[in-house]
Design a protein around this motif. Structure first.
Motif, PDB file in Angstrom:
ATOM      1  N   GLY A  57     -39.018 -52.199 -75.989  1.00  0.00           N
ATOM      2  CA  GLY A  57     -39.341 -52.356 -77.398  1.00  0.00           C
ATOM      3  C   GLY A  57     -40.783 -52.795 -77.569  1.00  0.00           C
ATOM      4  O   GLY A  57     -41.403 -53.320 -76.639  1.00  0.00           O
ATOM      5  N   GLY A  58     -41.331 -52.596 -78.764  1.00  0.00           N
ATOM      6  CA  GLY A  58     -42.690 -53.028 -79.051  1.00  0.00           C
ATOM      7  C   GLY A  58     -42.695 -54.103 -80.122  1.00  0.00           C
ATOM      8  O   GLY A  58     -41.744 -54.880 -80.214  1.00  0.00           O
ATOM      9  N   ALA A  59     -43.759 -54.110 -80.904  1.00  0.00           N
ATOM     10  CA  ALA A  59     -43.876 -55.097 -81.974  1.00  0.00           C
ATOM     11  C   ALA A  59     -44.121 -54.367 -83.285  1.00  0.00           C
ATOM     12  O   ALA A  59     -44.732 -53.305 -83.306  1.00  0.00           O
ATOM     13  CB  ALA A  59     -45.018 -56.054 -81.673  1.00  0.00           C
ATOM     14  N   VAL A  60     -43.612 -54.950 -84.356  1.00  0.00           N
ATOM     15  CA  VAL A  60     -43.808 -54.369 -85.679  1.00  0.00           C
ATOM     16  C   VAL A  60     -44.635 -55.355 -86.505  1.00  0.00           C
ATOM     17  O   VAL A  60     -44.286 -56.532 -86.609  1.00  0.00           O
ATOM     18  CB  VAL A  60     -42.453 -54.083 -86.363  1.00  0.00           C
ATOM     19  N   ARG A  61     -45.763 -54.836 -87.045  1.00  0.00           N
ATOM     20  CA  ARG A  61     -46.630 -55.709 -87.835  1.00  0.00           C
ATOM     21  C   ARG A  61     -46.347 -55.500 -89.309  1.00  0.00           C
ATOM     22  O   ARG A  61     -46.442 -54.393 -89.833  1.00  0.00           O
ATOM     23  CB  ARG A  61     -48.097 -55.404 -87.538  1.00  0.00           C
ATOM     24  N   GLU A  62     -45.990 -56.607 -89.975  1.00  0.00           N
ATOM     25  CA  GLU A  62     -45.725 -56.544 -91.413  1.00  0.00           C
ATOM     26  C   GLU A  62     -47.045 -56.526 -92.169  1.00  0.00           C
ATOM     27  O   GLU A  62     -48.096 -56.848 -91.610  1.00  0.00           O
ATOM     28  CB  GLU A  62     -44.898 -57.762 -91.842  1.00  0.00           C
ATOM     29  N   VAL A  63     -46.976 -56.200 -93.433  1.00  0.00           N
ATOM     30  CA  VAL A  63     -48.179 -56.153 -94.265  1.00  0.00           C
ATOM     31  C   VAL A  63     -48.868 -57.517 -94.288  1.00  0.00           C
ATOM     32  O   VAL A  63     -50.094 -57.627 -94.331  1.00  0.00           O
ATOM     33  CB  VAL A  63     -47.814 -55.704 -95.698  1.00  0.00           C
ATOM     34  N   THR A  64     -48.072 -58.571 -94.206  1.00  0.00           N
ATOM     35  CA  THR A  64     -48.621 -59.925 -94.213  1.00  0.00           C
ATOM     36  C   THR A  64     -49.430 -60.229 -92.953  1.00  0.00           C
ATOM     37  O   THR A  64     -50.116 -61.241 -92.883  1.00  0.00           O
ATOM     38  CB  THR A  64     -47.473 -60.949 -94.276  1.00  0.00           C
ATOM     39  N   GLY A  65     -49.322 -59.379 -91.932  1.00  0.00           N
ATOM     40  CA  GLY A  65     -50.036 -59.612 -90.675  1.00  0.00           C
ATOM     41  C   GLY A  65     -49.137 -60.199 -89.612  1.00  0.00           C
ATOM     42  O   GLY A  65     -49.488 -60.244 -88.435  1.00  0.00           O
ATOM     43  N   TYR A  66     -47.952 -60.625 -90.020  1.00  0.00           N
ATOM     44  CA  TYR A  66     -46.993 -61.208 -89.078  1.00  0.00           C
ATOM     45  C   TYR A  66     -46.402 -60.105 -88.196  1.00  0.00           C
ATOM     46  O   TYR A  66     -45.996 -59.056 -88.697  1.00  0.00           O
ATOM     47  CB  TYR A  66     -45.890 -61.904 -89.877  1.00  0.00           C
ATOM     48  N   THR A  67     -46.397 -60.324 -86.855  1.00  0.00           N
ATOM     49  CA  THR A  67     -45.776 -59.328 -85.983  1.00  0.00           C
ATOM     50  C   THR A  67     -44.468 -59.862 -85.421  1.00  0.00           C
ATOM     51  O   THR A  67     -44.355 -61.032 -85.062  1.00  0.00           O
ATOM     52  CB  THR A  67     -46.661 -58.945 -84.777  1.00  0.00           C
ATOM     53  N   ALA A  68     -43.480 -58.982 -85.337  1.00  0.00           N
ATOM     54  CA  ALA A  68     -42.157 -59.366 -84.854  1.00  0.00           C
ATOM     55  C   ALA A  68     -41.773 -58.507 -83.656  1.00  0.00           C
ATOM     56  O   ALA A  68     -42.074 -57.309 -83.618  1.00  0.00           O
ATOM     57  CB  ALA A  68     -41.132 -59.183 -85.969  1.00  0.00           C
ATOM     58  N   THR A  69     -41.139 -59.131 -82.668  1.00  0.00           N
ATOM     59  CA  THR A  69     -40.621 -58.372 -81.523  1.00  0.00           C
ATOM     60  C   THR A  69     -39.089 -58.387 -81.498  1.00  0.00           C
ATOM     61  O   THR A  69     -38.485 -57.587 -80.801  1.00  0.00           O
ATOM     62  CB  THR A  69     -41.133 -58.948 -80.193  1.00  0.00           C
ATOM     63  N   PHE A  70     -38.496 -59.322 -82.229  1.00  0.00           N
ATOM     64  CA  PHE A  70     -37.039 -59.401 -82.365  1.00  0.00           C
ATOM     65  C   PHE A  70     -36.342 -59.408 -81.002  1.00  0.00           C
ATOM     66  O   PHE A  70     -35.385 -58.682 -80.756  1.00  0.00           O
ATOM     67  CB  PHE A  70     -36.557 -58.213 -83.210  1.00  0.00           C
ATOM     68  N   ARG A  71     -36.859 -60.227 -80.080  1.00  0.00           N
ATOM     69  CA  ARG A  71     -36.257 -60.295 -78.737  1.00  0.00           C
ATOM     70  C   ARG A  71     -35.021 -61.178 -78.768  1.00  0.00           C
ATOM     71  O   ARG A  71     -35.052 -62.276 -79.319  1.00  0.00           O
ATOM     72  CB  ARG A  71     -37.260 -60.903 -77.752  1.00  0.00           C
ATOM     73  N   HIS A  72     -33.960 -60.691 -78.161  1.00  0.00           N
ATOM     74  CA  HIS A  72     -32.711 -61.459 -78.126  1.00  0.00           C
ATOM     75  C   HIS A  72     -32.050 -61.355 -76.760  1.00  0.00           C
ATOM     76  O   HIS A  72     -32.219 -60.359 -76.067  1.00  0.00           O
ATOM     77  CB  HIS A  72     -31.719 -60.934 -79.168  1.00  0.00           C
ATOM     78  N   THR A  73     -31.315 -62.395 -76.412  1.00  0.00           N
ATOM     79  CA  THR A  73     -30.429 -62.286 -75.255  1.00  0.00           C
ATOM     80  C   THR A  73     -28.999 -62.268 -75.801  1.00  0.00           C
ATOM     81  O   THR A  73     -28.716 -62.882 -76.827  1.00  0.00           O
ATOM     82  CB  THR A  73     -30.580 -63.468 -74.279  1.00  0.00           C
ATOM     83  N   ILE A  74     -28.155 -61.536 -75.112  1.00  0.00           N
ATOM     84  CA  ILE A  74     -26.755 -61.401 -75.543  1.00  0.00           C
ATOM     85  C   ILE A  74     -25.876 -61.758 -74.359  1.00  0.00           C
ATOM     86  O   ILE A  74     -26.122 -61.294 -73.246  1.00  0.00           O
ATOM     87  CB  ILE A  74     -26.433 -59.950 -75.968  1.00  0.00           C
ATOM     88  N   SER A  75     -24.871 -62.583 -74.563  1.00  0.00           N
ATOM     89  CA  SER A  75     -23.936 -62.815 -73.461  1.00  0.00           C
ATOM     90  C   SER A  75     -22.512 -62.866 -73.990  1.00  0.00           C
ATOM     91  O   SER A  75     -22.275 -63.198 -75.153  1.00  0.00           O
ATOM     92  CB  SER A  75     -24.284 -64.094 -72.704  1.00  0.00           C
ATOM     93  N   VAL A  76     -21.600 -62.508 -73.126  1.00  0.00           N
ATOM     94  CA  VAL A  76     -20.186 -62.486 -73.484  1.00  0.00           C
ATOM     95  C   VAL A  76     -19.483 -63.558 -72.673  1.00  0.00           C
ATOM     96  O   VAL A  76     -19.562 -63.578 -71.452  1.00  0.00           O
ATOM     97  CB  VAL A  76     -19.557 -61.113 -73.188  1.00  0.00           C
ATOM     98  N   GLU A  77     -18.829 -64.485 -73.377  1.00  0.00           N
ATOM     99  CA  GLU A  77     -18.088 -65.535 -72.698  1.00  0.00           C
ATOM    100  C   GLU A  77     -16.616 -65.144 -72.713  1.00  0.00           C
ATOM    101  O   GLU A  77     -16.067 -64.874 -73.785  1.00  0.00           O
ATOM    102  CB  GLU A  77     -18.305 -66.854 -73.454  1.00  0.00           C
ATOM    103  N   PRO A  78     -15.979 -65.093 -71.534  1.00  0.00           N
ATOM    104  CA  PRO A  78     -14.589 -64.641 -71.509  1.00  0.00           C
ATOM    105  C   PRO A  78     -13.671 -65.571 -72.292  1.00  0.00           C
ATOM    106  O   PRO A  78     -13.790 -66.796 -72.181  1.00  0.00           O
ATOM    107  CB  PRO A  78     -14.210 -64.641 -70.029  1.00  0.00           C
ATOM    108  N   GLY A  79     -12.783 -64.978 -73.063  1.00  0.00           N
ATOM    109  CA  GLY A  79     -11.827 -65.767 -73.838  1.00  0.00           C
ATOM    110  C   GLY A  79     -10.412 -65.424 -73.443  1.00  0.00           C
ATOM    111  O   GLY A  79     -10.186 -64.688 -72.485  1.00  0.00           O
ATOM    112  N   ASP A  80      -9.461 -65.935 -74.192  1.00  0.00           N
ATOM    113  CA  ASP A  80      -8.056 -65.657 -73.903  1.00  0.00           C
ATOM    114  C   ASP A  80      -7.625 -64.392 -74.645  1.00  0.00           C
ATOM    115  O   ASP A  80      -8.450 -63.542 -74.955  1.00  0.00           O
ATOM    116  CB  ASP A  80      -7.190 -66.866 -74.273  1.00  0.00           C
ATOM    117  N   GLU A  81      -6.339 -64.304 -75.007  1.00  0.00           N
ATOM    118  CA  GLU A  81      -5.863 -63.068 -75.659  1.00  0.00           C
ATOM    119  C   GLU A  81      -6.421 -62.904 -77.073  1.00  0.00           C
ATOM    120  O   GLU A  81      -6.318 -61.833 -77.662  1.00  0.00           O
ATOM    121  CB  GLU A  81      -4.328 -62.985 -75.645  1.00  0.00           C
TER     122      GLU A  81
END
Ligand SMILES: *[C@@H]1O[C@H](CO)[C@@H](O)[C@H](O)[C@H]1NC(C)=O
Length: 526
Positions: free
Chosen positions: A380-404
């Motif tokens: 992914g890259g970065a998106v620059r808003e008109v305001t000049g703010y740039t976002a990369t929207f980086r996230h980590t995702i994890s799955v924690e095992p649950g019951d039924e």
């Protein structure tokens, strides 16, 4: 007359003979195999018992639990907890807290039990389909005289291999004997060694014995395995035993992988138009789309642009290297992405939104370089808003095992670690909707067309464990103003905003998908 008669007779005989042969082959070759039975499910029980036994030994010796480490281990009882927020203006922005959400509330109380039952059923069959004998825990016992391969033995379906590394190391005695037992194939020997008795050739259970250990070991070098139950990708467990000792190893059964290679074009350096296709989805916003196309053409005049369009009254979008696909009205965000990506024939696809603008900072060669030189599948890259703010929207995702009730999904802003040689890039699980990906990998994950309106992270949830995702902040695309004051909006802007706005019904539909399709009970986000 006679000549003709004999001709006819012999022709008839040949046909008859062929028919007999054919029926014989059919009856021999078309043995049926019960595909429902889970090969090795009894074996699995056996292995589990053994592991249990090993863990129960030394139970009389006391120990002290380290809570800090114990907390890190999965306990199959996950919960999603939100942190309390202090109710001050901007407190959410200044001190982000964990927010939590449960999904079962997306169903009526009266239908929930039935949904749960159906989901459990589908989940069981999913597990059956996605597991093989290679997933069992197998413990190698201590002091065993048996020598065998612990991993890496592979055979193509219905093909034969020599099993490498078999041996017996024990004190000389009167009779040395070993057995091999499989579930999905048969054994044979590629050569016969003197003074070794081989019983069970061509069967699932073979016994080799000799009064002379070296001879037996020589014979073991020639043992072959032939897969007989066809499956394109599974594993067999082989039990290898001698008096008092049993060892188990797996043989992977798999068709060889057919590569899918893309021709990068001749000459040195990256040929962007040969390597990359730009894909986008549009809905009503033809003015914005034209600005995007014009900006792309300033820098990449010959790169193909694929446009998926589900506007109610589609307008023609023409020009060189443009493919405009018109879809049924309002098919939605992910359906459009899916269609656009399905038409790409280059090695890489660059995803852009229709309200992006390329600038001199939009160097997509950098994406190609990262994808060519690392194991990443999507960057992914970065998106620059008109305001000049740039976002990369980086996230980590994890799955924690649950019951039924299902598993718990945890999404956090951030990334896993940096990438050597690429100081502007990191590894993460989800990125912004401006990214380049290997076409075959992104097609493999696909965009679930059930997600109609605002959806983005959902793709990365489906891609978890399939795509290796990265993010670089030095490839920047500009975004035309997202938040426009109402009196500055054009008629199309207003119509678009009305359609994109997530209503409670779409939110509920999305939660139902999380609950049933992904078997999740809840989500936390920070
Ligand atoms: C090996 O197989 C033979 C024949 O099935 C059996 O009689 C023998 O007990 C087996 N030996 C071991 C060690 O399991």
């Amino acid at each position: 007359m006679i000549m003709r008669f004999t001709h006819k007779a012999s022709a008839l005989a040949v046909v008859l003979f062929a028919a007999i042969l054919l029926s014989f082959w059919m009856s021999v070759d078309y043995r049926t195999v019960d595909l429902r039975s889970q090969p090795g499910s009894t074996l699995k029980k056996l292995f589990d018992q053994r592991v249990q036994l090993l863990q129960e030994s030394y139970s009389e010796i006391p120990f002290r639990i380290k809570e800090s480490v114990l907390g890190l281990l999965p306990h199959n009882r996950c919960v999603c907890q939100s942190e309390k927020t202090i109710d001050l203006p901007f407190s959410r922005m200044l001190f982000p807290r964990v927010s939590a959400k449960v999904f079962h509330t997306a169903f009526q109380a009266s239908e929930l039990e039935e949904v749960k039952r159906r989901r459990a059923e589908e989940y069981q069959s999913f597990k059956k389909r996605s597991q093989s004998a290679a997933d069992f825990i197998i413990v190698a016992e201590a002091n065993s005289p048996l020598q065998y391969p612990t991993q890496g033995v592979k055979v193509q379906p219905k093909k034969t291999i020599l099993i490498p590394g078999l041996g017996l190391k024990e004190q000389p005695k009167k009779l040395h004997s070993v057995n091999l037992t499989s579930t999905l194939g048969i054994f044979d020997v590629a050569a016969e060694v003197e003074m070794v008795k081989v019983e069970g050739v061509g069967e699932k259970h073979i016994t080799l014995s000799s009064n002379f250990l070296p001879h037996l070991n020589r014979q073991l070098q020639f043992v072959t395995y032939t897969n007989t139950h066809f499956h394109p990708n599974t594993a067999d467990t082989v039990e290898f035993c001698t008096e008092g000792y049993t060892a188990v190893f797996t043989i992977k059964i798999r068709h060889s992988l057919i590569p899918k290679l893309y021709n990068p074009g001749s000459g040195r350096g990256y040929k962007i138009s040969k390597l990359v296709t730009i894909a986008t989805k549009t809905f009503l916003r033809y003015d914005k789309l034209q600005v995007l196309i014009d900006s792309i053409r300033q820098f990449y005049p010959t790169v193909t642009i694929v446009i998926a369009d589900d506007s109610e009254h589609p307008k023609p979008v023409t020009g060189p290297y443009i493919e405009h696909y018109i879809m049924p009205f309002g098919k939605g965000w992910f359906a459009g992405r899916n269609l656009a990506v399905s038409q790409v024939t280059t090695k890489y696809v660059l995803w852009v939104d229709d309200d992006f603008i390329f600038t001199s900072d939009t160097k997509i060669e950098k994406f190609v370089d990262v994808l060519e030189k690392t194991t990443l599948d999507l960057v992914g890259g970065a998106v620059r808003e008109v305001t000049g703010y740039t976002a990369t929207f980086r996230h980590t995702i994890s799955v924690e095992p649950g019951d039924e009730d299902g598993d718990c999904l945890h999404i956090r802003r951030g990334f896993h670690h940096g990438i050597q040689g690429f100081p502007n890039c990191v590894v993460s699980d989800a990125v912004i909707n401006f990214f380049m990906a290997r076409t075959d990998k992104i097609q493999q994950v696909g965009f679930d067309p059930q997600l109609v309106r605002i959806a983005h992270l959902e793709f990365f949830i489906d891609a978890l464990g399939v795509l290796h995702v990265g993010s670089c902040n030095d490839v920047i695309v500009s975004h035309t103003s997202k938040i426009k004051l109402p009196w500055g909006q054009s008629e199309t802007d207003k119509a678009y905003a009305k359609f994109r706005e997530p209503s409670t019904t779409t939110q509920v539909a999305q939660d139902r998908l999380f609950y049933f399709k992904n078997r999740l009970q809840c989500l936390t986000y920070k």
